[in-house]
Motif scaffolding. Sequence first.
Motif, PDB file in Angstrom:
ATOM      1  N   LEU A  70      -0.055  -5.423   1.727  1.00  0.00           N
ATOM      2  CA  LEU A  70      -1.476  -5.768   1.605  1.00  0.00           C
ATOM      3  C   LEU A  70      -1.675  -7.282   1.525  1.00  0.00           C
ATOM      4  O   LEU A  70      -2.676  -7.814   1.992  1.00  0.00           O
ATOM      5  CB  LEU A  70      -2.066  -5.121   0.353  1.00  0.00           C
ATOM      6  CG  LEU A  70      -2.183  -3.602   0.345  1.00  0.00           C
ATOM      7  CD1 LEU A  70      -2.507  -3.112  -1.059  1.00  0.00           C
ATOM      8  CD2 LEU A  70      -3.265  -3.159   1.327  1.00  0.00           C
TER       9      LEU A  70
ATOM     10  N   ASN B 148       0.871  -1.174   0.000  1.00  0.00           N
ATOM     11  CA  ASN B 148       0.000   0.000   0.000  1.00  0.00           C
ATOM     12  C   ASN B 148       0.913   1.230   0.000  1.00  0.00           C
ATOM     13  O   ASN B 148       1.620   1.474   0.976  1.00  0.00           O
ATOM     14  CB  ASN B 148      -0.887  -0.013   1.239  1.00  0.00           C
ATOM     15  CG  ASN B 148      -1.859   1.148   1.279  1.00  0.00           C
ATOM     16  OD1 ASN B 148      -1.582   2.228   0.758  1.00  0.00           O
ATOM     17  ND2 ASN B 148      -3.007   0.937   1.905  1.00  0.00           N
TER      18      ASN B 148
ATOM     19  N   GLY C 114      -2.928   3.678  -4.676  1.00  0.00           N
ATOM     20  CA  GLY C 114      -2.729   4.917  -3.939  1.00  0.00           C
ATOM     21  C   GLY C 114      -3.451   6.093  -4.552  1.00  0.00           C
ATOM     22  O   GLY C 114      -3.170   7.253  -4.225  1.00  0.00           O
TER      23      GLY C 114
ATOM     24  N   ALA D 254      -6.253   1.149  -2.367  1.00  0.00           N
ATOM     25  CA  ALA D 254      -5.203   0.585  -1.526  1.00  0.00           C
ATOM     26  C   ALA D 254      -3.963   0.233  -2.329  1.00  0.00           C
ATOM     27  O   ALA D 254      -2.831   0.490  -1.891  1.00  0.00           O
ATOM     28  CB  ALA D 254      -5.727  -0.651  -0.799  1.00  0.00           C
ATOM     29  N   GLU D 255      -4.135  -0.356  -3.492  1.00  0.00           N
ATOM     30  CA  GLU D 255      -2.992  -0.841  -4.259  1.00  0.00           C
ATOM     31  C   GLU D 255      -2.328   0.252  -5.087  1.00  0.00           C
ATOM     32  O   GLU D 255      -1.095   0.326  -5.179  1.00  0.00           O
ATOM     33  CB  GLU D 255      -3.429  -1.977  -5.184  1.00  0.00           C
ATOM     34  CG  GLU D 255      -2.277  -2.602  -5.949  1.00  0.00           C
ATOM     35  CD  GLU D 255      -2.718  -3.785  -6.799  1.00  0.00           C
ATOM     36  OE1 GLU D 255      -2.048  -4.825  -6.734  1.00  0.00           O
ATOM     37  OE2 GLU D 255      -3.721  -3.673  -7.534  1.00  0.00           O
TER      38      GLU D 255
END
Length: 493
Positions: free
Chosen positions: A41, A34, A102, A99-100
């Motif tokens: 994650l 993340n 940003g 999340a991945e």
Amino acid sequence: MAQPLPPLRPDTASRLLIDGTLIPGSGGTFDVLNPATEEVLGRAAEATAADMDQAIAAARRAFDATDWSRDHAFRARCLRQLRDALLLHAEELRELTVAEVGCPTFLTHGPQLIGPITDLGYFADLAENHDWTVDLGEASPMGIKNRRELRSEAVGVVGAITPWNFPHQINFAKIGPALAAGCTVVLKPAPDTPWCAALVGRVIAEETDFPPGVVNIVTSTDHGLGEQLCTDPRVDLISFTGSTATGRKVMAAAAPTLKKVFLELGGKSAFIVLDDADLGAACSMAAFSVVTHAGQGCAITTRLVVPRAQFDDAVAATRNALSGLAADDPTKAGTVCGPLISARQRERVEGYLRLAVEEGGTIEIGGGRPADKEKGFYIEPTLISGVDNSSRVAQEEIFGPVLVILPHDGDQDAIDIANDSPYGLSGAVWGTDPGRIDAVVNGVRTGTMSVNGGIWYSADVPFGGYKQSGIGREMGEAGFSEYLEIKSVARPV
């Protein structure tokens, strides 16, 4: 009706899609970070050269041994199935993407998620509505009467190599028209954002009727797998988005097999402000644009070109606008500038900020890491003045929330500054006089232009650049045609 995906766990994403089956990577797994928190994650599947070989073989077999390329209605139905299934999973995909990648949440309602998913319907329409056979009528070459026709046929196996900054948009901008055209695809997504592709692969495998081998998704940290796609003679076309430096390598690797190559590469686009424009509004828009997704977009305007007589006012207005656009948590409402994708990318941007000072530039605002962020790959929105257009920070793609402001001495000088770049991907102009605006639009050698804030991004609008910004076009009918061959047929009458 599709059922909601279960809660995201490493085992739900750590699969390759090869020949219609979700399988683990032969190389194990690798961490997915993340970028806003630097936390792991989970893990993604690590493919090997053997996995890639299997994926290419599956795509080749699906193209050569099935009627996928000829059944236009079936292809359209599969694309709409994928669109509808992904929309049912939109909230989980939204959480995953923020999340991945940003990216700020607001972008997932547009080009970071919902827009690209919806665009699959446009590509389905193209599959159904394209004139696959065009009658050219009769002619008598050498005195022999013939009836002629043109047939559009799929290129074949497509190797798609994509970056991390807008993974859904770029993945679907490649696989959507390729599948609509009747091609089969091997997708190699960026190792920074593997889950965005892997979960799409899961939906394809479990919730659509795509035949085995038509879509293959191979995640890996090994960039050699991209080169493998480029050199393998079973692959007919490479569609690559990324840096110009890597684009050159892709082109060279593909050359021995003379496969078709589509390249969407870098940019250093100019935002031109004419002397009759609303200076405050223009500078505010330039500031907003350059910090969107932390400046990690090839088409973002990163050179602000303003009238010399208004230069000081433009610096003040831009600095003021940037002061209200702090780098912040991408999940927070109102955030426009999130983190950079990785520590490596942040170090690259920081290197350019040091270079700006070495080149005699002034950091008007920003220039470092936010003091209130102990974790996350953040860089403050930054404005650089005091350099000319020959400086490296004005010529090279930084890929961060960094804006260089330059003075111009009239409309033609502004055009000349915009064109004094190895790139030609995008651009913008702000002004009042329609004739002067049109002269700028005509004069700047670039693939897209925004006038007074106009938005050119859409499924039906071709995207691509001049010069070292790439070869070919993505999206629209022009992007669809990249995946077609034309066969001319004649018969005596």
